[in-house]
Scaffold this motif. Structure first.
Motif, PDB file in Angstrom:
ATOM      1  N   LEU A   1       0.820  -1.206   0.000  1.00 31.48           N
ATOM      2  CA  LEU A   1       0.000   0.000   0.000  1.00 31.48           C
ATOM      3  C   LEU A   1       0.855   1.258   0.000  1.00 31.48           C
ATOM      4  CD1 LEU A   1      -2.769   1.355   0.211  1.00 31.48           C
ATOM      5  CD2 LEU A   1      -2.648   1.075   2.698  1.00 31.48           C
ATOM      6  N   VAL A   2       1.858   1.295   0.870  1.00 33.89           N
ATOM      7  CA  VAL A   2       2.717   2.479   0.957  1.00 33.89           C
ATOM      8  C   VAL A   2       3.534   2.647  -0.325  1.00 33.89           C
ATOM      9  CG1 VAL A   2       4.686   3.502   2.173  1.00 33.89           C
ATOM     10  CG2 VAL A   2       2.834   2.445   3.467  1.00 33.89           C
ATOM     11  N   ALA A   3       4.017   1.552  -0.906  1.00 37.43           N
ATOM     12  CA  ALA A   3       4.789   1.640  -2.147  1.00 37.43           C
ATOM     13  C   ALA A   3       3.941   2.211  -3.275  1.00 37.43           C
ATOM     14  CB  ALA A   3       5.319   0.262  -2.531  1.00 37.43           C
ATOM     15  N   ILE A   4       2.705   1.752  -3.396  1.00 42.15           N
ATOM     16  CA  ILE A   4       1.814   2.266  -4.441  1.00 42.15           C
ATOM     17  C   ILE A   4       1.573   3.763  -4.252  1.00 42.15           C
ATOM     18  CG2 ILE A   4      -0.566   2.192  -5.293  1.00 42.15           C
ATOM     19  CD1 ILE A   4      -0.519  -0.835  -4.804  1.00 42.15           C
ATOM     20  N   LEU A   5       1.262   4.170  -3.025  1.00 44.99           N
ATOM     21  CA  LEU A   5       1.026   5.589  -2.753  1.00 44.99           C
ATOM     22  C   LEU A   5       2.278   6.423  -3.010  1.00 44.99           C
ATOM     23  CD1 LEU A   5      -1.046   5.336   0.561  1.00 44.99           C
ATOM     24  CD2 LEU A   5      -1.902   5.829  -1.742  1.00 44.99           C
ATOM     25  N   LEU A   6       3.432   5.864  -2.680  1.00 43.25           N
ATOM     26  CA  LEU A   6       4.687   6.599  -2.868  1.00 43.25           C
ATOM     27  C   LEU A   6       5.008   6.787  -4.343  1.00 43.25           C
ATOM     28  CD1 LEU A   6       6.929   7.928  -1.250  1.00 43.25           C
ATOM     29  CD2 LEU A   6       8.165   5.767  -1.270  1.00 43.25           C
ATOM     30  N   PHE A   7       4.794   5.746  -5.143  1.00 42.62           N
ATOM     31  CA  PHE A   7       5.038   5.876  -6.578  1.00 42.62           C
ATOM     32  C   PHE A   7       4.106   6.917  -7.204  1.00 42.62           C
ATOM     33  CE2 PHE A   7       7.181   1.615  -6.578  1.00 42.62           C
ATOM     34  CZ  PHE A   7       8.372   2.063  -7.133  1.00 42.62           C
ATOM     35  N   PHE A   8       2.855   6.970  -6.747  1.00 44.07           N
ATOM     36  CA  PHE A   8       1.899   7.903  -7.323  1.00 44.07           C
ATOM     37  C   PHE A   8       2.135   9.344  -6.879  1.00 44.07           C
ATOM     38  CE2 PHE A   8      -1.571   4.437  -7.940  1.00 44.07           C
ATOM     39  CZ  PHE A   8      -0.853   3.955  -9.031  1.00 44.07           C
ATOM     40  N   THR A   9       2.839   9.539  -5.777  1.00 45.10           N
ATOM     41  CA  THR A   9       3.105  10.899  -5.287  1.00 45.10           C
ATOM     42  C   THR A   9       4.563  11.299  -5.472  1.00 45.10           C
ATOM     43  OG1 THR A   9       3.483  10.035  -3.031  1.00 45.10           O
ATOM     44  CG2 THR A   9       1.246  10.772  -3.581  1.00 45.10           C
ATOM     45  N   TRP A  10       5.332  10.483  -6.173  1.00 45.45           N
ATOM     46  CA  TRP A  10       6.774  10.698  -6.277  1.00 45.45           C
ATOM     47  C   TRP A  10       7.125  12.048  -6.901  1.00 45.45           C
ATOM     48  CZ3 TRP A  10      10.399   8.458  -3.694  1.00 45.45           C
ATOM     49  CH2 TRP A  10      11.738   8.614  -4.075  1.00 45.45           C
ATOM     50  N   ALA A  11       6.309  12.505  -7.854  1.00 45.89           N
ATOM     51  CA  ALA A  11       6.610  13.765  -8.541  1.00 45.89           C
ATOM     52  C   ALA A  11       5.920  14.957  -7.901  1.00 45.89           C
ATOM     53  CB  ALA A  11       6.194  13.667 -10.019  1.00 45.89           C
ATOM     54  N   SER A  12       5.317  14.763  -6.736  1.00 42.71           N
ATOM     55  CA  SER A  12       4.590  15.852  -6.086  1.00 42.71           C
ATOM     56  C   SER A  12       5.209  16.199  -4.743  1.00 42.71           C
ATOM     57  CB  SER A  12       3.120  15.455  -5.889  1.00 42.71           C
ATOM     58  OG  SER A  12       3.001  14.486  -4.861  1.00 42.71           O
ATOM     59  N   SER A  13       4.677  17.252  -4.131  1.00 46.58           N
ATOM     60  CA  SER A  13       5.174  17.684  -2.823  1.00 46.58           C
ATOM     61  C   SER A  13       4.697  16.781  -1.684  1.00 46.58           C
ATOM     62  CB  SER A  13       4.712  19.133  -2.547  1.00 46.58           C
ATOM     63  OG  SER A  13       3.296  19.211  -2.586  1.00 46.58           O
ATOM     64  N   TRP A  14       3.813  15.835  -1.989  1.00 49.26           N
ATOM     65  CA  TRP A  14       3.301  14.915  -0.971  1.00 49.26           C
ATOM     66  C   TRP A  14       4.269  13.770  -0.684  1.00 49.26           C
ATOM     67  CZ3 TRP A  14      -1.083  15.838   1.773  1.00 49.26           C
ATOM     68  CH2 TRP A  14      -1.961  16.795   1.267  1.00 49.26           C
ATOM     69  N   ARG A  15       5.318  13.660  -1.468  1.00 53.10           N
ATOM     70  CA  ARG A  15       6.205  12.508  -1.385  1.00 53.10           C
ATOM     71  C   ARG A  15       6.787  12.304   0.014  1.00 53.10           C
ATOM     72  NH1 ARG A  15      11.213  12.842  -5.321  1.00 53.10           N
ATOM     73  NH2 ARG A  15      11.499  14.726  -4.071  1.00 53.10           N
ATOM     74  N   LEU A  16       7.335  13.344   0.610  1.00 59.37           N
ATOM     75  CA  LEU A  16       7.973  13.211   1.928  1.00 59.37           C
ATOM     76  C   LEU A  16       6.960  12.855   3.010  1.00 59.37           C
ATOM     77  CD1 LEU A  16      10.582  16.131   1.882  1.00 59.37           C
ATOM     78  CD2 LEU A  16      10.974  13.677   1.540  1.00 59.37           C
ATOM     79  N   LEU A  17       5.770  13.444   2.926  1.00 59.52           N
ATOM     80  CA  LEU A  17       4.732  13.152   3.911  1.00 59.52           C
ATOM     81  C   LEU A  17       4.287  11.694   3.805  1.00 59.52           C
ATOM     82  CD1 LEU A  17       2.849  14.182   6.126  1.00 59.52           C
ATOM     83  CD2 LEU A  17       1.205  14.806   4.332  1.00 59.52           C
ATOM     84  N   VAL A  18       4.096  11.213   2.578  1.00 55.74           N
ATOM     85  CA  VAL A  18       3.707   9.808   2.373  1.00 55.74           C
ATOM     86  C   VAL A  18       4.806   8.879   2.874  1.00 55.74           C
ATOM     87  CG1 VAL A  18       3.216   8.043   0.629  1.00 55.74           C
ATOM     88  CG2 VAL A  18       2.167  10.299   0.448  1.00 55.74           C
ATOM     89  N   LEU A  19       6.059   9.249   2.614  1.00 58.46           N
ATOM     90  CA  LEU A  19       7.179   8.422   3.056  1.00 58.46           C
ATOM     91  C   LEU A  19       7.247   8.363   4.577  1.00 58.46           C
ATOM     92  CD1 LEU A  19       9.707   6.786   2.312  1.00 58.46           C
ATOM     93  CD2 LEU A  19      10.989   8.931   2.281  1.00 58.46           C
ATOM     94  N   LEU A  20       7.075   9.504   5.240  1.00 62.15           N
ATOM     95  CA  LEU A  20       7.150   9.557   6.704  1.00 62.15           C
ATOM     96  C   LEU A  20       5.988   8.800   7.350  1.00 62.15           C
ATOM     97  CD1 LEU A  20       8.372  10.613   9.318  1.00 62.15           C
ATOM     98  CD2 LEU A  20       7.049  12.720   9.008  1.00 62.15           C
ATOM     99  N   LEU A  21       4.759   9.148   6.964  1.00 64.16           N
ATOM    100  CA  LEU A  21       3.595   8.494   7.555  1.00 64.16           C
ATOM    101  C   LEU A  21       3.540   7.010   7.170  1.00 64.16           C
ATOM    102  CD1 LEU A  21       0.817  11.210   7.076  1.00 64.16           C
ATOM    103  CD2 LEU A  21       2.214  10.735   9.094  1.00 64.16           C
ATOM    104  N   GLY A  22       3.947   6.711   5.943  1.00 69.43           N
ATOM    105  CA  GLY A  22       3.956   5.316   5.499  1.00 69.43           C
ATOM    106  C   GLY A  22       4.943   4.476   6.288  1.00 69.43           C
TER     107      GLY A  22
END
Length: 255
Positions: A162-183
């Motif tokens: 789940l976290v990998a999918i969300l991270l790939f989809f947000t990789w080019a956006s400013s949400w990347r670090l937040l997804v990585l931290l919370l994930g």
């Protein structure tokens, strides 16, 4: 003129081609090594060891007992709640909602990655459990017992996928670090609750992490969901999502 011919000849030599290819693709090769080969190698080592000896590793039981020694009513409630949140079935509404959005936006490449990564993770988990037949720890009576096989942990695989999918989809956006931290916090919390509840050996968790990590990154290298832009809904991004990449079109033409 002669220098141009010599340079052209050198550029077409096997060694020169290999060098240029490695230079051009070094990031993909590094990701293949760290993100796919090494996790799957760890998973293979864990699988082989447990196949030979179902008792597993000498560090499994001490870690279980150490985590269990912290038990109290508040942590009991937290662990059961996290176990419910981390169920594979809980991820279905989240992934389903993302899939619907991708379908409406005609983002076929991203949708293909989501379906392949998530369904493949489920198939791998069920197959591995049926092949390994590892029983769950029985060191104490769990407040949330499980009765299926133990290796690898479905909760661990679901959290990574789940976290990998969300991270790939947000990789080019400013949400990347937040997804990585919370994930990362989510992955660790799910792993803790499975050990706290006494329903998984730590090696089950580690194996689930490794195989899910190798699978999701491996699929991403083939489907390349990160080759699309996620910042806007312009025609260029839609074109990327609905057409083949040049190398993919070339492969189909050659076949």
């Amino acid at each position: 003129m002669e220098k141009g011919k010599i340079a052209n000849k050198e550029s077409q030599s096997p060694l020169s081609f290999l060098k240029n290819l490695l230079i051009a693709r070094w990031r993909s090769l590094l990701l293949l090594l760290i993100g796919v080969y090494l996790p799957l190698q760890v998973f293979e080592i864990l699988t082989a060891k447990i196949w030979e000896n179902e008792a597993g590793f000498p560090w499994d039981v001490p870690i279980l007992l150490a985590v269990h020694s912290t038990a109290n009513p508040q942590l009991d409630f937290l662990a059961v709640t996290l176990a419910t949140i981390g169920l594979p079935w809980t991820a279905i509404p989240i992934l389903g909602a993302i899939a619907i959005i991708l379908l409406r936006q005609k983002r076929w490449r991203s949708l293909t990655y989501l379906l392949t990564a998530s369904l493949g993770s489920v198939i791998i988990n069920r197959t591995a459990k049926e092949l390994m037949h590892r029983v769950r720890p029985q060191l104490w009576h769990s407040i949330a017992p499980e009765y299926s096989f133990s290796f690898p942990s479905a909760h661990a695989m679901t959290s990574i996928t789940l976290v990998a999918i969300l991270l790939f989809f947000t990789w080019a956006s400013s949400w990347r670090l937040l997804v990585l931290l919370l994930g990362s916090l989510y992955i660790i919390a799910i792993a803790w609750c499975r050990i706290y509840l006494g329903v998984h050996f730590p090696s089950d968790i580690l194996a689930g992490w490794m195989v899910a990590l190798g699978w999701t990154i491996g699929v991403s290298l083939i489907i390349k969901p990160y080759r699309t832009q996620a910042k806007s809904l312009d025609s260029d991004r839609l074109k990327d999502e609905t057409t083949l990449l040049p190398e993919e079109r070339k492969l189909i033409t050659e076949d």
